[in-house]
Write a protein that holds these residues in place. Structure first.
Motif, PDB file in Angstrom:
ATOM      1  N   HIS A 129       0.818  -1.213   0.000  1.00 46.16           N
ATOM      2  CA  HIS A 129       0.000   0.000   0.000  1.00 46.16           C
ATOM      3  C   HIS A 129       0.853   1.265   0.000  1.00 46.16           C
ATOM      4  O   HIS A 129       0.430   2.307  -0.534  1.00 46.16           O
ATOM      5  CB  HIS A 129      -0.970  -0.018   1.178  1.00 46.16           C
ATOM      6  CG  HIS A 129      -2.044  -1.055   1.037  1.00 46.16           C
ATOM      7  ND1 HIS A 129      -3.148  -0.877   0.224  1.00 46.16           N
ATOM      8  CD2 HIS A 129      -2.158  -2.306   1.560  1.00 46.16           C
ATOM      9  CE1 HIS A 129      -3.918  -1.944   0.277  1.00 46.16           C
ATOM     10  NE2 HIS A 129      -3.340  -2.832   1.076  1.00 46.16           N
ATOM     11  N   ASP A 133       0.330   4.043  -2.868  1.00 44.81           N
ATOM     12  CA  ASP A 133       0.149   5.471  -2.594  1.00 44.81           C
ATOM     13  C   ASP A 133       1.204   6.295  -3.334  1.00 44.81           C
ATOM     14  O   ASP A 133       0.903   7.372  -3.879  1.00 44.81           O
ATOM     15  CB  ASP A 133       0.237   5.740  -1.088  1.00 44.81           C
ATOM     16  CG  ASP A 133      -0.940   5.178  -0.319  1.00 44.81           C
ATOM     17  OD1 ASP A 133      -1.974   4.869  -0.946  1.00 44.81           O
ATOM     18  OD2 ASP A 133      -0.830   5.035   0.915  1.00 44.81           O
ATOM     19  N   GLU A 137       0.415   8.991  -6.297  1.00 43.87           N
ATOM     20  CA  GLU A 137       0.894  10.365  -6.162  1.00 43.87           C
ATOM     21  C   GLU A 137       1.802  10.737  -7.323  1.00 43.87           C
ATOM     22  O   GLU A 137       1.714  11.849  -7.866  1.00 43.87           O
ATOM     23  CB  GLU A 137       1.649  10.522  -4.840  1.00 43.87           C
ATOM     24  CG  GLU A 137       2.152  11.950  -4.606  1.00 43.87           C
ATOM     25  CD  GLU A 137       2.816  12.118  -3.251  1.00 43.87           C
ATOM     26  OE1 GLU A 137       3.273  13.244  -2.970  1.00 43.87           O
ATOM     27  OE2 GLU A 137       2.888  11.145  -2.478  1.00 43.87           O
ATOM     28  N   ALA A 142      -3.187  11.334  -6.436  1.00 42.58           N
ATOM     29  CA  ALA A 142      -3.267  11.257  -4.979  1.00 42.58           C
ATOM     30  C   ALA A 142      -4.642  11.723  -4.510  1.00 42.58           C
ATOM     31  O   ALA A 142      -5.161  12.746  -4.967  1.00 42.58           O
ATOM     32  CB  ALA A 142      -2.181  12.122  -4.348  1.00 42.58           C
TER      33      ALA A 142
END
Length: 251
Positions: A129, A133, A137, A142
Motif C-alpha cells: 500500500h 500510494d 501520487e 493522490a
C-alpha cells in the motif's frame, strides 16, 4: 541510445537480436520486420516511429511478448522471452511488463486503486500500500484512489492506466500511441508524466507513436522503414523528428 550491433550491454532493459517476422497474406509471406537488432538501456525513454506498415507495432508486440518472432532473440532484463512457452510467457508479462494503450482498458466497476492493483491480484501477490500510494501520487492521482473511471477525465483515466502499468515495478513499460485519444493539452501532460516516470522512478519506457511532438519527449527516437532500422535521433525536437520522417527509407 540504442545499438544495432551484435553487442548488448548488461544494463539494457530490452534487447532484440536479429528479429524477423512475417505474416501470411494468402499464399504470400509479407515481411513486417527484417533482421532488427537493438538494445534499449535501462532507465530511458525511447520512441519508435515509422510510416504505416513500417513494422513499429510488430516490433512492440514482439518486444513485449505479445507476438513471437519467426527468428532472432528477445530479452527483457536477463530473460530470453522468445524461448518461453505460452504459460511461462504469460506469467512473465504479468510480472515484468507494463502496458499503456490508446484505450485506457479500465474496468468501470472498479475504483482507481483497484484498477491499479489488478495485475497484483491476478498474480496472487499482496499489495504494497505504501508503493500504491507512491505510484498514485507520482501520476497525479493522490486522493482519487476511490473514484471510479467514469468520474475521471480522459487524461486522469490514462494516468490511472499508467499507474496500473507501474504497480508491478516492471522491467519495461510499453506504450502504444498512448496519447492518440487525448486533446493536445492533455496529451502533453501524459507525455510529461511518462518522462517523469523515467527521471523519478528510473522506469524504462518504449513508446510507439506517429506524432513527432510525442516523440520529442523521449531520450531517443528509433526510426523504422520497410521493417528495418533506419537510424535514430537523440534528444530531438519535434521539427527534427518530422524532418527525419520525411526522408525515411532514402538512406
Amino acid at each position: 541510445m540504442y545499438s544495432n550491433a551484435a553487442e548488448f550491454p548488461g544494463s539494457a532493459a530490452l534487447q532484440l537480436q536479429g528479429i524477423s517476422k512475417s505474416y501470411r497474406s494468402g499464399s504470400t509471406a509479407v515481411p513486417a520486420l527484417r533482421d532488427v537488432s537493438l538494445a534499449v538501456p535501462a532507465g530511458t525513454f525511447t520512441a519508435v516511429m515509422g510510416p504505416s506498415g513500417s513494422g513499429k507495432s510488430t516490433l512492440l508486440q514482439c518486444a513485449a511478448g505479445l507476438d513471437s518472432p519467426d527468428s532472432g532473440k528477445v530479452l527483457l532484463g536477463n530473460t530470453e522471452i522468445s524461448r518461453l512457452r505460452s504459460s511461462a510467457l504469460t506469467r512473465f508479462r504479468r510480472d515484468h511488463v507494463g502496458f499503456v494503450f490508446q484505450s485506457y482498458n479500465l474496468l468501470p466497476q472498479l475504483t482507481v486503486a483497484a484498477n491499479t492493483t489488478l495485475p497484483l491480484l491476478l498474480a496472487g501477490r499482496e499489495t504494497d500500500h505504501e508503493w500504491l500510494d507512491y505510484v498514485l501520487e507520482a501520476v497525479g492521482l493522490a486522493g482519487l484512489g476511490e473514484r471510479k473511471p467514469q468520474e475521471l477525465s480522459g487524461g486522469q483515466q490514462q494516468r490511472a492506466a499508467i499507474a496500473r502499468a507501474l504497480i508491478t515495478r516492471p522491467d519495461v513499460v510499453f506504450a502504444d500511441e498512448p496519447t492518440g485519444a487525448l486533446d493536445s493539452g492533455t496529451a502533453r501532460q501524459v507525455l510529461d508524466l511518462l518522462r517523469h516516470t523515467v527521471s523519478a522512478l528510473n522506469q524504462t519506457v518504449v513508446m510507439v507513436t506517429h506524432d513527432p511532438i510525442a516523440a520529442s519527449h523521449a531520450d531517443s527516437v528509433i526510426f523504422l522503414a520497410d521493417g528495418q532500422l533506419d537510424g535514430s535521433l537523440g534528444n530531438a525536437s519535434s521539427r527534427d523528428v518530422a524532418d527525419r520522417m520525411a526522408y525515411l527509407g532514402e538512406r
